[in-house]
Design a protein around this motif. Structure first.
Motif, PDB file in Angstrom:
ATOM      1  N   VAL A 257       1.016  -1.143  -0.179  1.00 48.35           N
ATOM      2  CA  VAL A 257       0.582   0.322   0.050  1.00 48.35           C
ATOM      3  C   VAL A 257       1.232   1.532   0.153  1.00 48.35           C
ATOM      4  O   VAL A 257       0.560   2.981  -0.675  1.00 48.35           O
ATOM      5  CB  VAL A 257      -0.393  -0.162   1.010  1.00 48.35           C
ATOM      6  N   LEU A 258       2.127   1.150   0.562  1.00 46.51           N
ATOM      7  CA  LEU A 258       2.677   2.572   1.105  1.00 46.51           C
ATOM      8  C   LEU A 258       3.417   2.960  -0.174  1.00 46.51           C
ATOM      9  O   LEU A 258       4.005   4.046  -0.986  1.00 46.51           O
ATOM     10  CB  LEU A 258       3.357   2.262   2.378  1.00 46.51           C
ATOM     11  N   ALA A 259       3.542   1.445  -1.112  1.00 47.93           N
ATOM     12  CA  ALA A 259       4.350   1.460  -2.197  1.00 47.93           C
ATOM     13  C   ALA A 259       3.623   2.528  -3.284  1.00 47.93           C
ATOM     14  O   ALA A 259       4.011   2.331  -4.678  1.00 47.93           O
ATOM     15  CB  ALA A 259       5.451   0.369  -2.312  1.00 47.93           C
ATOM     16  N   ARG A 260       2.711   1.361  -3.742  1.00 46.27           N
ATOM     17  CA  ARG A 260       1.939   2.228  -4.668  1.00 46.27           C
ATOM     18  C   ARG A 260       1.374   3.961  -4.215  1.00 46.27           C
ATOM     19  O   ARG A 260       1.501   4.362  -5.164  1.00 46.27           O
ATOM     20  CB  ARG A 260       0.506   1.438  -4.122  1.00 46.27           C
ATOM     21  N   GLN A 261       1.099   4.242  -2.682  1.00 47.79           N
ATOM     22  CA  GLN A 261       0.942   5.778  -2.616  1.00 47.79           C
ATOM     23  C   GLN A 261       2.891   6.253  -3.626  1.00 47.79           C
ATOM     24  O   GLN A 261       2.170   7.345  -3.321  1.00 47.79           O
ATOM     25  CB  GLN A 261       0.907   5.756  -1.204  1.00 47.79           C
ATOM     26  N   HIS A 262       3.753   5.966  -2.994  1.00 44.50           N
ATOM     27  CA  HIS A 262       4.785   6.522  -3.336  1.00 44.50           C
ATOM     28  C   HIS A 262       4.943   6.652  -4.809  1.00 44.50           C
ATOM     29  O   HIS A 262       5.193   7.427  -5.726  1.00 44.50           O
ATOM     30  CB  HIS A 262       6.199   5.582  -3.087  1.00 44.50           C
ATOM     31  N   TYR A 263       4.839   5.229  -5.321  1.00 47.45           N
ATOM     32  CA  TYR A 263       4.573   4.907  -7.078  1.00 47.45           C
ATOM     33  C   TYR A 263       3.795   6.466  -7.343  1.00 47.45           C
ATOM     34  O   TYR A 263       4.488   6.736  -9.062  1.00 47.45           O
ATOM     35  CB  TYR A 263       4.491   3.619  -7.402  1.00 47.45           C
ATOM     36  N   GLY A 272       5.731  13.959 -17.995  1.00 48.48           N
ATOM     37  CA  GLY A 272       5.878  14.860 -19.549  1.00 48.48           C
ATOM     38  C   GLY A 272       7.210  14.637 -19.317  1.00 48.48           C
ATOM     39  O   GLY A 272       7.802  15.604 -20.561  1.00 48.48           O
ATOM     40  N   THR A 273       8.047  13.971 -18.723  1.00 53.37           N
ATOM     41  CA  THR A 273       8.858  13.710 -18.956  1.00 53.37           C
ATOM     42  C   THR A 273       9.959  12.549 -19.667  1.00 53.37           C
ATOM     43  O   THR A 273       9.407  11.590 -19.435  1.00 53.37           O
ATOM     44  CB  THR A 273      10.250  14.093 -17.614  1.00 53.37           C
ATOM     45  N   ASP A 274      11.122  12.547 -19.752  1.00 54.39           N
ATOM     46  CA  ASP A 274      12.060  11.130 -19.972  1.00 54.39           C
ATOM     47  C   ASP A 274      12.575  10.341 -18.967  1.00 54.39           C
ATOM     48  O   ASP A 274      12.888   9.595 -18.930  1.00 54.39           O
ATOM     49  CB  ASP A 274      13.588  11.877 -21.186  1.00 54.39           C
ATOM     50  N   ILE A 275      12.221  11.150 -17.532  1.00 55.52           N
ATOM     51  CA  ILE A 275      12.606   9.694 -16.640  1.00 55.52           C
ATOM     52  C   ILE A 275      11.401   8.905 -16.484  1.00 55.52           C
ATOM     53  O   ILE A 275      10.185   9.491 -16.356  1.00 55.52           O
ATOM     54  CB  ILE A 275      12.634  10.550 -15.463  1.00 55.52           C
ATOM     55  N   LYS A 276      11.456   7.379 -16.153  1.00 48.67           N
ATOM     56  CA  LYS A 276      10.840   6.398 -17.080  1.00 48.67           C
ATOM     57  C   LYS A 276      10.932   5.799 -15.558  1.00 48.67           C
ATOM     58  O   LYS A 276      11.856   5.848 -14.661  1.00 48.67           O
ATOM     59  CB  LYS A 276      11.074   5.229 -17.561  1.00 48.67           C
ATOM     60  N   VAL A 277       9.579   5.627 -14.769  1.00 46.20           N
ATOM     61  CA  VAL A 277       9.682   5.377 -13.812  1.00 46.20           C
ATOM     62  C   VAL A 277       8.304   3.618 -13.453  1.00 46.20           C
ATOM     63  O   VAL A 277       7.682   4.053 -14.447  1.00 46.20           O
ATOM     64  CB  VAL A 277       8.659   6.347 -12.686  1.00 46.20           C
ATOM     65  N   ALA A 278       8.858   2.740 -13.183  1.00 43.22           N
ATOM     66  CA  ALA A 278       7.757   2.020 -12.876  1.00 43.22           C
ATOM     67  C   ALA A 278       8.156   0.901 -11.377  1.00 43.22           C
ATOM     68  O   ALA A 278       7.923   1.600  -9.912  1.00 43.22           O
ATOM     69  CB  ALA A 278       8.491   1.028 -13.374  1.00 43.22           C
ATOM     70  N   ARG A 279       7.291   0.350 -11.113  1.00 42.75           N
ATOM     71  CA  ARG A 279       6.980  -0.111  -9.642  1.00 42.75           C
ATOM     72  C   ARG A 279       6.822  -1.762  -9.326  1.00 42.75           C
ATOM     73  O   ARG A 279       7.117  -2.550 -10.595  1.00 42.75           O
ATOM     74  CB  ARG A 279       5.614   0.092  -8.712  1.00 42.75           C
ATOM     75  N   LEU A 280       7.659  -2.965  -8.609  1.00 43.05           N
ATOM     76  CA  LEU A 280       8.187  -4.092  -8.363  1.00 43.05           C
ATOM     77  C   LEU A 280       8.289  -4.124  -6.862  1.00 43.05           C
ATOM     78  O   LEU A 280       8.088  -3.698  -5.742  1.00 43.05           O
ATOM     79  CB  LEU A 280       9.827  -3.935  -8.492  1.00 43.05           C
ATOM     80  N   SER A 281       6.603  -5.025  -7.057  1.00 37.83           N
ATOM     81  CA  SER A 281       5.832  -5.370  -5.712  1.00 37.83           C
ATOM     82  C   SER A 281       5.840  -6.539  -6.025  1.00 37.83           C
ATOM     83  O   SER A 281       5.183  -7.548  -7.473  1.00 37.83           O
ATOM     84  CB  SER A 281       5.489  -4.204  -5.401  1.00 37.83           C
ATOM     85  N   VAL A 304      12.745   2.847  -9.587  1.00 31.16           N
ATOM     86  CA  VAL A 304      11.703   2.272  -9.501  1.00 31.16           C
ATOM     87  C   VAL A 304      11.043   2.078  -7.892  1.00 31.16           C
ATOM     88  O   VAL A 304      11.476   2.726  -7.349  1.00 31.16           O
ATOM     89  CB  VAL A 304      12.740   0.356  -9.420  1.00 31.16           C
ATOM     90  N   VAL A 305      10.214   2.029  -7.823  1.00 34.49           N
ATOM     91  CA  VAL A 305       8.905   2.292  -6.233  1.00 34.49           C
ATOM     92  C   VAL A 305       9.063   0.321  -5.841  1.00 34.49           C
ATOM     93  O   VAL A 305       8.166  -0.152  -6.673  1.00 34.49           O
ATOM     94  CB  VAL A 305       8.368   2.861  -6.563  1.00 34.49           C
TER      95      VAL A 305
END
Length: 726
Positions: A257-263, A272-281, A304-305
């Motif tokens: 749940v906290l990981a989802r909130q941070h993600y 809108g930037t070139d920085i790619k974000v992903a999550r892993l849980s 990665v979050v």
């Protein structure tokens, strides 16, 4: 300058090009500077854009103190205390005694068999709260060497501990870290997406983190701040800096749940930037997890979050530069080490509202770098906290009151087995309310769905285990009931109550214990801490109390926790702090206290501060001050709290100034009479080392001859003399 304006400026590639240019050249060069400066030699004044336009993190005034993590606990009559020279006793009274025709305050300390001593105010700085109930300790015997031997053994062990800790800190400081210094325009644009003005503490923490990242040494910083005080924004700024410099970032949280909130927060920040974000849980499918891991390995994912899944054996990074661990107290040492092993030279940022005792102890002695965020967000109100036996009428009243004001409630149990009976009880007491149930044995997708729907407003009550402790943000939740609160830890309870009252409404937390069983005194004292520390930003104070109750844990081995139990947290903290300073080479030699025989007396008078408990603690605080600046600040505080200083209190403060200056000047004894002032150097210091022409040398003493007035004038003369030596 006129001649220069007649020509077009030439671009300079860098500062070296500027320095190599001939006299009279007119050059331009883009320079990313935070503030302007003056160079009198060149008759040059540079004004930067932030000087004119201001900046989001430009703060006025001094930064809030973050280094002083734990003030000495207050002393009260009937407290178990420890005197550095006599051992464990009980402080029974503050008494007025007459010495050489002058009345003075002294503490009555009782020891084994009813024997007692009177400790004068000069010794108050050697008396420390022990942190235990009187019935639970064995008092020391007076006039034996048992305490002296025990103290010597402990001191030797603590010295070894300090040396090892300093060596660990030295190795960490010398471990090179990647240099992260982001381009300021791009960094400022992303920082501007934060929709609130930074608090003073937030700004100081962000600045400290950015300095660490740019230092070239490996960062290892702890950010302490209560739930909702803005720790996440500090992490986002650090992640922004690292990602803009081409490094990967891993943000690890203890729950999905906290990981989802941070993600969600990270994804919004970098949209809108070139920085790619992903999550892993554990919520990710096998296919999704495999894709994220592959893209982390090839560097196509910058941030990665996730949960502890990030520490999996099959997870590898191409260029991990920053590791962020949220709620560090929820992770075991082995897991934190596995995370560190992902990239040994990566910077480390840990965040917590209630640091574990070991972490807090390391921070307090200056081994860990710490930033404290103690400034609450605007309009946030403290959570009113009540400790009481479980009562059905109170439960029904609290839940229905919350429903009437349009809010939601949490009911928390310590074990999954408790949820069934509690659900039946809630159905009987408040059948009109809609209740959801969530716990750790539910399938992850189902538990996540229940909590997300409740946060969106579906339901009146969420019955749960401590799975909701971290990361669940329910804006309408303002009431929490905790069943069998005695089975929870202090840090857990503080984190739990941080789930309510996050808006403008008054939050309320009820800590229930079994109505059919007597609550042990130790447990009641522990839970009462939550009632006492219900103000905003009290997470650190609760951790400090937890440290006092439980000890520092395994600093280097189990014996250190035993040392805390033997001599109390406050004295252990003092001895370890001094040992660390000795090991660092900041101070040397045995500790000593100057003797003063100057014909000046004073006190914090009973008419000025009537409450004896307040006077005791003012004496103790003053006795531990080490500079005249601190004494001056203390005097200002006294005047602000109690009014104009009476003459005897002024005189007492003068004695404190003389004491501090004598230590700084390495003077072990000060004697003063009508015709002279004599100074005896500290052990290891010879009179000739002072080499002051206006002082005579007489044996092992220095003499200043002349008319020495009485009273405060004499004190001022001694202060001026010591200032010339210090």
């Amino acid at each position: 300058m006129k001649r220069g304006l007649d020509r077009s400026p030439e671009p300079a590639p860098d500062w070296a090009g500027v320095n190599a240019a001939p006299d009279g050249a007119l050059l331009t060069m883009p320079a990313d500077i935070d503030a302007g400066f003056r160079d009198p030699r060149q008759r040059l004044v540079v004004i930067s854009a932030p000087d004119v336009l201001g900046g989001r993190v430009a703060m006025r005034g001094d930064a809030a103190p973050g280094a002083d993590l734990l003030a000495d606990p207050d002393l009260r009559v009937e407290d178990v205390v420890i005197h550095e020279d006599h051992g464990v006793g009980v402080m029974t009274a503050l008494e007025r005694v007459e010495v050489d025709g002058v009345e003075r305050d002294a503490l009555r300390l009782e020891y084994h068999g009813g024997a007692s001593i009177l400790a004068p105010v000069e010794e108050f700085g050697r008396i420390w709260r022990y942190g235990a109930e009187r019935e639970a300790v064995t008092l020391d015997r007076l006039h034996t060497d048992a305490w002296t031997k025990r103290r010597a053994e402990l001191s030797a062990d603590i010295d070894r501990t300090a040396e090892h800790l300093v060596e660990l800190a030295r190795r960490r400081r010398e471990t090179p870290g990647v240099v992260i210094r982001p381009p300021k325009p791009a960094y400022a644009r992303l920082a501007a997406r934060f929709p609130y003005p930074e608090t003073r503490d937030q700004a100081a923490a962000i600045e400290a983190v950015l300095e660490d990242l740019a230092s070239g040494r490996m960062m290892n910083r702890l950010v302490c701040g209560d739930v909702g005080f803005g720790k996440t924004e500090v992490a986002l700024r650090a992640a922004t800096a690292a990602a803009l410099c081409g490094f990967q970032v891993a943000l690890v949280a203890p729950t999905t749940v906290l990981a989802r909130q941070h993600y969600d927060s990270v994804r919004r920040r970098f949209a809108g930037t070139d920085i790619k974000v992903a999550r892993l849980s554990r919520l990710a499918s096998t296919k999704e997890a495999a894709e994220v891991k592959a893209r982390l390995a090839d560097g196509s994912i910058q941030i990665v979050v996730g949960t502890h899944a990030i520490a999996g054996k099959d997870v590898a990074f191409q260029n991990l530069g920053l590791l962020i661990i949220d709620e560090e107290q929820r992770f075991g040492a082995a897991l934190k080490q596995r995370l560190r092993d992902l990239a040994p030279e990566a910077h480390l940022l840990t965040m917590t509202a209630t640091p574990i005792p070991r972490t807090l102890q390391l921070a307090m002695v200056g081994i860990e770098d710490v930033s404290v965020i103690a400034t609450p967000p605007a309009r946030r109100r403290p959570i009113r906290t009540f400790l009481a036996p479980f009562d059905a009428a109170t439960v029904r009243t609290a839940l229905l009151r919350e429903r009437r004001r349009g809010g939601q409630s949490f009911v928390v149990a310590p074990r999954i087995d408790d949820l069934g009976p509690l659900a039946d009880e809630l159905q009987r007491l408040v059948p009109e309310l809609k209740t959801h149930v969530v716990h750790g044995e539910l399938p992850p997708e189902e538990a996540d769905d229940v909590m997300v729907r409740f946060a969106a407003g579906d339901g009146d009550v969420l019955l749960a285990t401590n799975i909701i402790e971290s990361g669940l943000d329910v804006p309408r939740a303002n009431t929490m009931l905790v069943a069998r609160a005695d089975l929870f830890g202090l840090a857990q309870l503080h984190q739990l109550r941080g789930r309510v009252g996050r808006g403008r409404a008054q939050g309320v937390a009820y800590l229930f214990h079994d109505a059919d069983a007597e609550l042990p005194d130790v447990t009641r004292a522990r839970l009462s801490t939550l009632e006492a520390f219900d103000r905003l930003g009290s997470g650190l104070a609760i951790s400090a109390r937890d440290l006092e109750l439980r000890g520092a844990g395994d600093l280097l081995g189990d014996e250190q926790a035993g040392h805390v139990k033997l001599i109390g947290t406050a004295l252990y903290q003092r001895l370890l702090s001094r040992a660390v300073r000795v090991a660092k080479g900041e101070i040397e030699g045995p500790e000593w206290t100057p003797q003063l025989n100057v014909g000046v007396s004073g006190a914090i008078s009973e008419t000025y501060v009537p409450d004896p408990t307040v006077r005791i603690n003012l004496y103790a605080r003053l006795a531990r001050l080490t500079s005249t600046e601190e004494v001056d600040a203390f005097a200002e505080e006294l005047e602000d709290r109690f009014g104009a200083l009476p003459d005897e209190t002024q005189a007492f403060l003068d004695l404190a100034r003389i004491q501090a200056l004598a230590v700084a000047a390495r003077v072990a004894k000060v004697d003063a009479g009508p015709k002279a002032i004599a100074l005896t150097p500290a052990p290891g210091v010879a009179a000739k080392d002072f080499a002051k022409a206006e002082l005579e040398t007489s044996g092992d003493r220095l003499l200043w001859r002349g008319e020495v007035p009485d009273g405060r004038d004499r004190a001022q003369a001694i202060i001026e003399l010591l200032e010339t030596l210090a």
